[in-house]
Write a protein that holds these residues in place. Structure first.
Motif, PDB file in Angstrom:
ATOM      1  N   VAL A   1       6.092  22.696  92.106  1.00  0.00           N
ATOM      2  CA  VAL A   1       6.426  24.087  91.638  1.00  0.00           C
ATOM      3  C   VAL A   1       6.102  24.077  89.992  1.00  0.00           C
ATOM      4  O   VAL A   1       5.729  23.263  89.256  1.00  0.00           O
ATOM      5  N   THR A   2       5.634  25.135  89.687  1.00  0.00           N
ATOM      6  CA  THR A   2       5.358  25.530  88.181  1.00  0.00           C
ATOM      7  C   THR A   2       6.180  26.639  87.687  1.00  0.00           C
ATOM      8  O   THR A   2       6.293  27.487  88.202  1.00  0.00           O
ATOM      9  N   PHE A   3       6.423  26.063  86.313  1.00  0.00           N
ATOM     10  CA  PHE A   3       7.262  26.960  85.561  1.00  0.00           C
ATOM     11  C   PHE A   3       6.697  27.430  84.542  1.00  0.00           C
ATOM     12  O   PHE A   3       5.700  26.718  83.837  1.00  0.00           O
ATOM     13  N   GLU A   4       7.089  28.540  84.053  1.00  0.00           N
ATOM     14  CA  GLU A   4       6.578  29.098  82.650  1.00  0.00           C
ATOM     15  C   GLU A   4       7.653  29.047  81.763  1.00  0.00           C
ATOM     16  O   GLU A   4       8.610  29.562  81.757  1.00  0.00           O
ATOM     17  N   ALA A   5       7.316  28.006  80.720  1.00  0.00           N
ATOM     18  CA  ALA A   5       8.570  27.484  79.724  1.00  0.00           C
ATOM     19  C   ALA A   5       8.211  28.304  78.386  1.00  0.00           C
ATOM     20  O   ALA A   5       7.022  28.497  77.886  1.00  0.00           O
ATOM     21  N   GLU A   6       9.258  28.374  77.434  1.00  0.00           N
ATOM     22  CA  GLU A   6       9.219  28.795  76.320  1.00  0.00           C
ATOM     23  C   GLU A   6      10.269  27.929  75.482  1.00  0.00           C
ATOM     24  O   GLU A   6      11.595  27.890  75.621  1.00  0.00           O
ATOM     25  N   PHE A   7       9.896  27.444  74.046  1.00  0.00           N
ATOM     26  CA  PHE A   7      10.797  26.931  73.260  1.00  0.00           C
ATOM     27  C   PHE A   7      11.750  28.192  72.682  1.00  0.00           C
ATOM     28  O   PHE A   7      11.004  28.953  72.137  1.00  0.00           O
ATOM     29  N   THR A   8      12.783  27.643  72.733  1.00  0.00           N
ATOM     30  CA  THR A   8      13.629  28.748  72.338  1.00  0.00           C
ATOM     31  C   THR A   8      14.447  28.367  70.706  1.00  0.00           C
ATOM     32  O   THR A   8      14.950  29.414  70.210  1.00  0.00           O
ATOM     33  N   GLY A   9      14.752  27.482  70.300  1.00  0.00           N
ATOM     34  CA  GLY A   9      15.297  27.020  69.152  1.00  0.00           C
ATOM     35  C   GLY A   9      15.551  25.516  68.905  1.00  0.00           C
ATOM     36  O   GLY A   9      15.358  24.659  69.935  1.00  0.00           O
ATOM     37  N   ALA A  10      15.409  25.029  67.761  1.00  0.00           N
ATOM     38  CA  ALA A  10      15.789  23.771  67.247  1.00  0.00           C
ATOM     39  C   ALA A  10      16.656  23.770  66.128  1.00  0.00           C
ATOM     40  O   ALA A  10      16.708  24.684  65.252  1.00  0.00           O
ATOM     41  N   GLY A  11      17.635  22.509  65.941  1.00  0.00           N
ATOM     42  CA  GLY A  11      18.544  22.317  64.885  1.00  0.00           C
ATOM     43  C   GLY A  11      19.655  21.373  65.047  1.00  0.00           C
ATOM     44  O   GLY A  11      19.434  20.550  66.179  1.00  0.00           O
ATOM     45  N   VAL A  12      20.378  21.197  64.211  1.00  0.00           N
ATOM     46  CA  VAL A  12      21.500  20.361  64.395  1.00  0.00           C
ATOM     47  C   VAL A  12      22.744  20.915  64.731  1.00  0.00           C
ATOM     48  O   VAL A  12      23.148  22.084  64.159  1.00  0.00           O
ATOM     49  N   ASN A  13      23.367  20.537  66.132  1.00  0.00           N
ATOM     50  CA  ASN A  13      24.813  21.046  66.530  1.00  0.00           C
ATOM     51  C   ASN A  13      25.653  20.784  65.759  1.00  0.00           C
ATOM     52  O   ASN A  13      25.862  19.696  65.328  1.00  0.00           O
ATOM     53  N   PRO A  14      26.283  21.856  64.974  1.00  0.00           N
ATOM     54  CA  PRO A  14      27.526  21.273  64.177  1.00  0.00           C
ATOM     55  C   PRO A  14      28.782  20.827  64.761  1.00  0.00           C
ATOM     56  O   PRO A  14      29.418  20.252  63.890  1.00  0.00           O
ATOM     57  N   MET A  15      28.741  20.761  65.893  1.00  0.00           N
ATOM     58  CA  MET A  15      29.778  20.282  66.586  1.00  0.00           C
ATOM     59  C   MET A  15      29.763  18.567  66.589  1.00  0.00           C
ATOM     60  O   MET A  15      30.757  18.128  66.380  1.00  0.00           O
ATOM     61  N   ASN A  16      28.612  18.397  67.091  1.00  0.00           N
ATOM     62  CA  ASN A  16      28.718  16.915  67.494  1.00  0.00           C
ATOM     63  C   ASN A  16      27.454  16.113  66.461  1.00  0.00           C
ATOM     64  O   ASN A  16      27.266  14.916  66.546  1.00  0.00           O
ATOM     65  N   LYS A  17      26.862  17.017  65.759  1.00  0.00           N
ATOM     66  CA  LYS A  17      25.742  16.475  64.536  1.00  0.00           C
ATOM     67  C   LYS A  17      24.621  16.051  65.074  1.00  0.00           C
ATOM     68  O   LYS A  17      23.937  15.245  64.676  1.00  0.00           O
ATOM     69  N   LYS A  18      24.446  16.249  66.548  1.00  0.00           N
ATOM     70  CA  LYS A  18      23.056  15.738  67.308  1.00  0.00           C
ATOM     71  C   LYS A  18      21.890  16.982  67.275  1.00  0.00           C
ATOM     72  O   LYS A  18      22.276  18.048  67.186  1.00  0.00           O
ATOM     73  N   GLU A  19      20.689  16.297  66.938  1.00  0.00           N
ATOM     74  CA  GLU A  19      19.465  17.176  66.964  1.00  0.00           C
ATOM     75  C   GLU A  19      19.371  17.838  68.417  1.00  0.00           C
ATOM     76  O   GLU A  19      19.476  17.219  69.369  1.00  0.00           O
ATOM     77  N   THR A  20      19.117  19.115  68.518  1.00  0.00           N
ATOM     78  CA  THR A  20      19.276  19.932  69.586  1.00  0.00           C
ATOM     79  C   THR A  20      18.199  20.729  69.845  1.00  0.00           C
ATOM     80  O   THR A  20      17.523  21.343  68.808  1.00  0.00           O
ATOM     81  N   VAL A  21      17.320  20.955  70.819  1.00  0.00           N
ATOM     82  CA  VAL A  21      16.219  21.764  71.080  1.00  0.00           C
ATOM     83  C   VAL A  21      16.379  22.482  72.605  1.00  0.00           C
ATOM     84  O   VAL A  21      17.189  22.111  73.417  1.00  0.00           O
ATOM     85  N   GLY A  22      16.327  23.730  72.493  1.00  0.00           N
ATOM     86  CA  GLY A  22      16.484  24.695  73.680  1.00  0.00           C
ATOM     87  C   GLY A  22      15.121  25.051  74.254  1.00  0.00           C
ATOM     88  O   GLY A  22      14.049  25.432  73.561  1.00  0.00           O
ATOM     89  N   PHE A  23      15.179  25.405  75.543  1.00  0.00           N
ATOM     90  CA  PHE A  23      13.969  25.775  76.206  1.00  0.00           C
ATOM     91  C   PHE A  23      14.399  26.898  77.420  1.00  0.00           C
ATOM     92  O   PHE A  23      15.615  26.676  77.854  1.00  0.00           O
TER      93      PHE A  23
END
Length: 220
Positions: free
Chosen positions: A163-185
């Protein structure tokens, strides 16, 4: 100028100053969302899917009248990512098919019910194995580094197909609730369910299924 006039003038100046300063004050205290579509925020490492904020939407056509939607939730898995070499990224995601939900209680139950009289279930059955996607290649768009084509193998209903997906990066930053670096796609593709042995109702319910994925990954 008497004291009364002076007092009025002072009051007017004070009010005007307050009105002028107010927007500045509000602008300074306006909240900022923690994520931004800024690739420079991404750091190398292994990330795990946040199951509470990751889901896969599916869409089929019903009787040729309109499209119907459902969701798989509780997505788990990992993303290995290095922003200096995004083409080397690796994705391994598991989707618990048993978590499927729709807007109709009856339809959700139908998707997960056992086959009649011991026969094969119409769709997934009461205890379906999780689906899994494992990437084999990531090709970054030469014109837009926030987009990529992800190729891999999808295992669903005991059948594995490319299977082939067309993907896009949507955001990055630090989650203020758990302080973890987070990236979204986000990603999308279309599959034929008959390729995976889910044949019930074709062509009245379309063979083609559109998949829309939204996943947040947290750095481990």
């Amino acid at each position: 100028m008497n004291r009364f006039v002076l007092a009025l003038a002072a009051t007017a100046i004070g009010v005007t100053g307050a009105i002028t300063a107010a927007p500045v004050l509000f602008a300074q205290s306006a909240p900022q969302v923690p994520g931004a579509k800024d690739p420079s925020r991404v750091t190398a490492g292994t990330y795990a899917a946040d199951p509470a904020h990751s889901l896969i939407g599916w869409e089929v056509n019903h009787f040729g009248f309109n499209d119907y939607y459902g969701i798989f939730g509780d997505v788990a898995g990992t993303l290995v990512l290095d922003p200096a070499n995004p083409g080397a990224a690796k994705v391994d995601v598991t989707i618990p098919v048993a978590s499927v939900t729709t807007a109709s209680k009856g339809l959700t139950e139908h998707l997960l019910r056992a086959g009649k009289d011991g026969g094969a279930p119409d769709f997934f059955g009461p205890a379906p194995a999780p689906a899994r996607f494992v990437s084999t290649a990531v090709t970054v768009d030469s014109k837009d580094a926030t987009k990529a084509t992800i190729t891999g193998n999808l295992t669903l209903n005991g059948v594995t197909k490319p299977v082939t997906f067309e993907a896009e990066f949507t955001g990055a930053g630090v989650n203020p609730m758990n302080k973890k670096e987070t990236v979204g796609f986000e990603a999308e593709t279309e599959i034929k369910r008959s390729d995976f042995g889910v044949n019930y109702g074709i062509p009245f319910v379309s063979d083609e299924v559109e998949l829309d994925i939204s996943v947040a990954f947290e750095k481990q």
